[in-house]
Design a protein around this motif. Structure first.
Motif, PDB file in Angstrom:
ATOM      1  N   THR A  54       0.838  -1.208   0.000  1.00 37.29           N
ATOM      2  CA  THR A  54       0.000   0.000   0.000  1.00 37.29           C
ATOM      3  C   THR A  54       0.866   1.249   0.000  1.00 37.29           C
ATOM      4  O   THR A  54       0.629   2.186  -0.774  1.00 37.29           O
ATOM      5  CB  THR A  54      -0.945  -0.011   1.223  1.00 37.29           C
ATOM      6  N   ILE A  55       1.874   1.269   0.837  1.00 40.44           N
ATOM      7  CA  ILE A  55       2.760   2.438   0.913  1.00 40.44           C
ATOM      8  C   ILE A  55       3.587   2.569  -0.363  1.00 40.44           C
ATOM      9  O   ILE A  55       3.785   3.688  -0.870  1.00 40.44           O
ATOM     10  CB  ILE A  55       3.637   2.364   2.178  1.00 40.44           C
ATOM     11  N   LEU A  56       4.036   1.455  -0.921  1.00 47.44           N
ATOM     12  CA  LEU A  56       4.785   1.521  -2.180  1.00 47.44           C
ATOM     13  C   LEU A  56       3.916   2.094  -3.304  1.00 47.44           C
ATOM     14  O   LEU A  56       4.391   2.909  -4.109  1.00 47.44           O
ATOM     15  CB  LEU A  56       5.307   0.134  -2.563  1.00 47.44           C
ATOM     16  N   LEU A  57       2.642   1.698  -3.354  1.00 46.22           N
ATOM     17  CA  LEU A  57       1.729   2.257  -4.366  1.00 46.22           C
ATOM     18  C   LEU A  57       1.530   3.750  -4.131  1.00 46.22           C
ATOM     19  O   LEU A  57       1.532   4.541  -5.080  1.00 46.22           O
ATOM     20  CB  LEU A  57       0.391   1.518  -4.355  1.00 46.22           C
ATOM     21  N   ASN A  59       3.638   5.788  -2.730  1.00 47.70           N
ATOM     22  CA  ASN A  59       4.893   6.445  -3.111  1.00 47.70           C
ATOM     23  C   ASN A  59       5.048   6.576  -4.623  1.00 47.70           C
ATOM     24  O   ASN A  59       5.766   7.452  -5.102  1.00 47.70           O
ATOM     25  CB  ASN A  59       6.095   5.711  -2.520  1.00 47.70           C
ATOM     26  N   LYS A  60       4.360   5.704  -5.381  1.00 51.68           N
ATOM     27  CA  LYS A  60       4.376   5.795  -6.837  1.00 51.68           C
ATOM     28  C   LYS A  60       3.352   6.800  -7.353  1.00 51.68           C
ATOM     29  O   LYS A  60       3.204   6.975  -8.557  1.00 51.68           O
ATOM     30  CB  LYS A  60       4.080   4.426  -7.456  1.00 51.68           C
ATOM     31  N   GLY A  61       2.633   7.445  -6.446  1.00 51.86           N
ATOM     32  CA  GLY A  61       1.639   8.436  -6.844  1.00 51.86           C
ATOM     33  C   GLY A  61       0.256   7.852  -7.068  1.00 51.86           C
ATOM     34  O   GLY A  61      -0.612   8.526  -7.629  1.00 51.86           O
ATOM     35  N   LEU A  62       0.035   6.626  -6.624  1.00 46.73           N
ATOM     36  CA  LEU A  62      -1.265   5.978  -6.813  1.00 46.73           C
ATOM     37  C   LEU A  62      -2.075   6.102  -5.525  1.00 46.73           C
ATOM     38  O   LEU A  62      -2.011   5.252  -4.649  1.00 46.73           O
ATOM     39  CB  LEU A  62      -1.076   4.515  -7.208  1.00 46.73           C
ATOM     40  N   GLY A  63      -2.799   7.176  -5.396  1.00 50.21           N
ATOM     41  CA  GLY A  63      -3.609   7.421  -4.204  1.00 50.21           C
ATOM     42  C   GLY A  63      -3.228   8.727  -3.555  1.00 50.21           C
ATOM     43  O   GLY A  63      -2.096   9.196  -3.691  1.00 50.21           O
ATOM     44  N   ASP A  64      -4.200   9.287  -2.874  1.00 49.15           N
ATOM     45  CA  ASP A  64      -3.978  10.559  -2.182  1.00 49.15           C
ATOM     46  C   ASP A  64      -3.594  10.371  -0.723  1.00 49.15           C
ATOM     47  O   ASP A  64      -3.061  11.272  -0.091  1.00 49.15           O
ATOM     48  CB  ASP A  64      -5.243  11.423  -2.261  1.00 49.15           C
ATOM     49  N   PHE A  65      -3.937   9.207  -0.170  1.00 51.41           N
ATOM     50  CA  PHE A  65      -3.604   8.898   1.214  1.00 51.41           C
ATOM     51  C   PHE A  65      -3.668   7.391   1.402  1.00 51.41           C
ATOM     52  O   PHE A  65      -4.113   6.659   0.527  1.00 51.41           O
ATOM     53  CB  PHE A  65      -4.526   9.625   2.207  1.00 51.41           C
ATOM     54  N   VAL A  66      -3.215   6.945   2.558  1.00 54.45           N
ATOM     55  CA  VAL A  66      -3.154   5.532   2.896  1.00 54.45           C
ATOM     56  C   VAL A  66      -4.237   5.227   3.928  1.00 54.45           C
ATOM     57  O   VAL A  66      -4.483   6.022   4.827  1.00 54.45           O
ATOM     58  CB  VAL A  66      -1.753   5.182   3.468  1.00 54.45           C
TER      59      VAL A  66
END
Length: 139
Positions: A54-57, A59-66
């Motif tokens: 989830t964090i790697l995604l 960090n790739k810019g996929l999502g606004d928050f975790v």
């Protein structure tokens, strides 16, 4: 969500697994693979696969928050200023966005308390968190 998280939450007999599978089938939810490779740092390596993916995604810019209910992942996010919420706060966001009703919020909150392992501190924060602190997460 990462495909590893989807696999984790849709295991046989888990609460909500059928609903998540239905959301995926209806294309209201998408899963994303994470290309396995080197993990950038030791703290991230120590997280469970779903949290790490989830964090790697993110960090790739996929999502606004975790979204995470894992304490170690929450601490990782805090230390790196990654915006995150837990499931209890996510329910509040859904209610504030009128995606769910007040009664669905209340029912969901009680449900999560019964299946989750939240500390009293986390529960109290989810109940009393000022709306201003959640504004970032609202559309």
């Amino acid at each position: 969500m990462s495909d590893s998280v989807f696999d984790e939450i849709t295991g046989k007999g888990l609460p909500g697994s059928d609903e998540f599978k239905q959301l995926l089938q209806e294309k209201q939810l998408i899963t994303l693979p994470v290309v396995n490779g080197s993990v950038p740092n030791v703290q991230l390596q120590k997280l469970d696969r779903g949290e790490r993916d989830t964090i790697l995604l993110f960090n790739k810019g996929l999502g606004d928050f975790v979204v995470t209910d894992d304490g170690a992942a929450a601490r990782y996010c805090l230390g790196r200023k990654i915006p995150f919420v837990n499931s209890l706060l996510l329910l509040r966001l859904l209610r504030h966005s009128s995606i769910i009703s007040d009664s669905s919020y209340t029912t969901g909150f009680v449900f999560l308390l019964n299946i989750g392992r939240y500390s009293e501190k986390v529960i109290e924060y989810a109940r009393s968190c000022p709306d201003e602190e959640l504004l970032f997460f609202l559309p």
